[in-house]
Design an enzyme around this catalytic site. Sequence first.
Site, PDB file in Angstrom:
ATOM      1  N   HIS A  72       0.836  -1.202   0.000  1.00 56.03           N
ATOM      2  CA  HIS A  72       0.000   0.000   0.000  1.00 56.03           C
ATOM      3  C   HIS A  72       0.875   1.258   0.000  1.00 56.03           C
ATOM      4  O   HIS A  72       1.722   1.423   0.869  1.00 56.03           O
ATOM      5  CB  HIS A  72      -0.908   0.022   1.233  1.00 56.03           C
ATOM      6  CG  HIS A  72      -2.114  -0.856   1.094  1.00 56.03           C
ATOM      7  ND1 HIS A  72      -3.236  -0.727   1.871  1.00 56.03           N
ATOM      8  CD2 HIS A  72      -2.374  -1.876   0.247  1.00 56.03           C
ATOM      9  CE1 HIS A  72      -4.139  -1.625   1.509  1.00 56.03           C
ATOM     10  NE2 HIS A  72      -3.630  -2.349   0.530  1.00 56.03           N
ATOM     11  N   TYR A 201      -9.093   5.620   7.712  1.00 53.70           N
ATOM     12  CA  TYR A 201      -9.168   6.027   9.116  1.00 53.70           C
ATOM     13  C   TYR A 201     -10.247   7.089   9.226  1.00 53.70           C
ATOM     14  O   TYR A 201     -10.191   8.095   8.519  1.00 53.70           O
ATOM     15  CB  TYR A 201      -7.818   6.600   9.583  1.00 53.70           C
ATOM     16  CG  TYR A 201      -6.743   5.566   9.754  1.00 53.70           C
ATOM     17  CD1 TYR A 201      -5.991   5.131   8.666  1.00 53.70           C
ATOM     18  CD2 TYR A 201      -6.476   5.008  11.003  1.00 53.70           C
ATOM     19  CE1 TYR A 201      -4.991   4.168   8.828  1.00 53.70           C
ATOM     20  CE2 TYR A 201      -5.479   4.056  11.172  1.00 53.70           C
ATOM     21  CZ  TYR A 201      -4.745   3.636  10.084  1.00 53.70           C
ATOM     22  OH  TYR A 201      -3.762   2.688  10.249  1.00 53.70           O
ATOM     23  N   PRO A 293      -3.390   0.992  18.995  1.00 58.48           N
ATOM     24  CA  PRO A 293      -3.144   0.477  17.641  1.00 58.48           C
ATOM     25  C   PRO A 293      -3.331   1.499  16.501  1.00 58.48           C
ATOM     26  O   PRO A 293      -3.031   1.183  15.348  1.00 58.48           O
ATOM     27  CB  PRO A 293      -4.145  -0.671  17.493  1.00 58.48           C
ATOM     28  CG  PRO A 293      -5.159  -0.449  18.553  1.00 58.48           C
ATOM     29  CD  PRO A 293      -4.522   0.329  19.650  1.00 58.48           C
ATOM     30  N   LYS A 297       1.770   0.565  15.012  1.00 57.65           N
ATOM     31  CA  LYS A 297       3.200   0.543  15.355  1.00 57.65           C
ATOM     32  C   LYS A 297       3.632  -0.635  16.236  1.00 57.65           C
ATOM     33  O   LYS A 297       4.825  -0.921  16.334  1.00 57.65           O
ATOM     34  CB  LYS A 297       3.576   1.836  16.105  1.00 57.65           C
ATOM     35  CG  LYS A 297       3.616   3.073  15.234  1.00 57.65           C
ATOM     36  CD  LYS A 297       4.918   3.180  14.472  1.00 57.65           C
ATOM     37  CE  LYS A 297       4.862   4.132  13.305  1.00 57.65           C
ATOM     38  NZ  LYS A 297       4.365   3.551  12.059  1.00 57.65           N
ATOM     39  N   TYR A 385       4.075   7.151   9.641  1.00 56.58           N
ATOM     40  CA  TYR A 385       3.271   5.944   9.391  1.00 56.58           C
ATOM     41  C   TYR A 385       4.110   4.855   8.713  1.00 56.58           C
ATOM     42  O   TYR A 385       4.025   3.682   9.082  1.00 56.58           O
ATOM     43  CB  TYR A 385       2.054   6.304   8.529  1.00 56.58           C
ATOM     44  CG  TYR A 385       1.013   5.207   8.502  1.00 56.58           C
ATOM     45  CD1 TYR A 385       0.048   5.115   9.493  1.00 56.58           C
ATOM     46  CD2 TYR A 385       1.010   4.247   7.489  1.00 56.58           C
ATOM     47  CE1 TYR A 385      -0.901   4.100   9.481  1.00 56.58           C
ATOM     48  CE2 TYR A 385       0.068   3.221   7.461  1.00 56.58           C
ATOM     49  CZ  TYR A 385      -0.886   3.166   8.465  1.00 56.58           C
ATOM     50  OH  TYR A 385      -1.816   2.143   8.456  1.00 56.58           O
TER      51      TYR A 385
END
Length: 394
Positions: A72, A201, A293, A297, A385
Site C-alpha cells: 500500500h 481512518y 493500535p 506501530k 506511518y
Amino acid sequence: MRTQVAIIGAGPSGLLLGQLLHKAGIDAIILERQTGDYVLGRIRAGILEQVCIDLMDEAGVGERMHKEGLVHGGFEMLYNGKRHRIDMNKLTGGKNVMVYGQTELTRDLMDARAAAGLPTVYEATHVAVHDFDTAKPRVTYEKDGQKFEIECDFIAGCDGFHGVCRASAPRSAITEFEKVYPFGWLGLLSDTPPVHDELIYVNSPRGFALCSQRSKTRSRYYLQVPLTDRIEEWTDEAFWQELRLRLDDEGREKLITGPSIEKSIAPLRSFITEPLRFGRMFLAGDAGHIVPPTGAKGLNLAATDVKYLSSAIIEFYQDKTEAGIDNYSERCLKRIWKGERFSWWFTQLMHRFPDDGAIVAKFQQAELDYLLNSEAGSRSIAENYVGLPLNFGE
Ligand code: RFL
Ligand code: PHB
C-alpha cells in the site's frame, strides 16, 4: 538443559529473535505458555513497515509474505464527511507499507522453526526467570506436570504485556509510564471484500472507525466503543449498522457485509518500561511497551527491538564485545518513544474522548484541515506511518 539464549514467548518477537539467532548459529529454546494454535488464533496487527519486511527477509522467511502481502502506497482519512488521501509513497520518496496479517507472519516463523527442528516448548507452565543479575541465568518451567531447568547466557523476555519477565525485574530498577484511554476498539474480521483498496481512518461524530483488510477477500474493521461495552452485546448486524453510520455515502454504498469470523474488544493503552535490560535479561516487544493500535506501530516496534537485540547478542558471541548489549535499552527506547508519541498523537486526533466537549471536536477538525491541506503536515503523518529510518536522529 543448556542453551545460549532462553526466549520466553512465541509471539512475533520471540519467534523472529529465534530465527535471526539461528541464522547466526546461536542456540535458543523458546518457552510458550499457550499452544501454537492459540497463538495463531489471536487476530492482531495487519500492517508491516519496510523495516519489518526487511527483517522477515533477513530471517529467510519472507517468501510467502512477498507473494501474498499487499503493498500500500497510501491511505485515506475521512472526517467532516470528506475523504483525503495521504500519498505515503510520494510524500516519503517511495516508501510503502504492506498488508500482511500478524497471524500469517507468525505462521511463517513457526513453520520455519519447525522445519529447522528448533526447540519450542508449548504449554510451558510456571515459567520463572532466575539469576539474571549474574553471568549464569536460569529459567525453570513445568511441562506435563514435570519440572525442568534451563541454564543459559541470556534471557529474552518476549512474553508480551502480561508476561513474567518484566514482572520479575526488581521494582527499584524499573520505571513504568502509562496512559490508559477511556475507550476500546471493537474489531470484526469477515470474509468479505474490503470496502476500499486502501485503509480508511475515520474521525466521525459517533467515534473513530477503521476499515482495514487482510487480503482482497478478507476485511478487518474496527469501531471505537465505550470500555463498558461487552462483546456479547454486539451482534454482527449492530456492528455493520454502526460502521455504516460512521462512513461516508461512498463507503455506505460499497460496504459488503457478511458473517464475522472473529470479533473482540481490545483496550487502548500507551505503556513504556525503562530500562529494557536487567543484567542478562532483556525485554523486547509488548513485554516492554504497548501502543494504542491507531498508528499500526506495535508489531513494527517489536520487530526493531528484535533487530537491535539479535545484533547485540550476535556481536557478543562473534566479536566478543558487550557494546551492543550495553547500548540495547537506550537505542530501543529512542525509537520506541517516537512510535509512542505518534500513536498517542494519532489516537487523540481521531477519537472522541468522553470528557471532551464540542470545542475539542472543532480543534480536531481544524487540525485535520491543516494537516491534510499542508504538504508539510501530510508528510509528517506519512513519514511516521511508514516508519522512521532505523538510524533516525543518530
Ligand atoms: P505477543 O504477541 O503478546 O506475544 C507474547 C507471547 O508470550 C507468551 N507468554 C508467555 N509464555 C511463557 N510464559 C509466560 N509466563 C508467558 N506470558 C506470556 C504469550 O502467550 C504470547 O504468545 O507479544 P510480541 O511477540 O511482543 O508481539 C507484539 C504484537 O503482538 C503487538 O505489538 C501487535 O499485535 C500490536 N498491534 C499492531 N501492531 C502493528 O505493528 N500494526 C498493526 O496494525 C497492529 N494492529 C495490534 C493491532 C494489536 C491489537 N490488539 C489486540 C492489542 C491491532 C490490535 C487490535
Ligand atoms: C489491522 O488491520 O488490524 C490494523 C491496521 C491498521 C491499524 C491498526 C490495525 O492502525
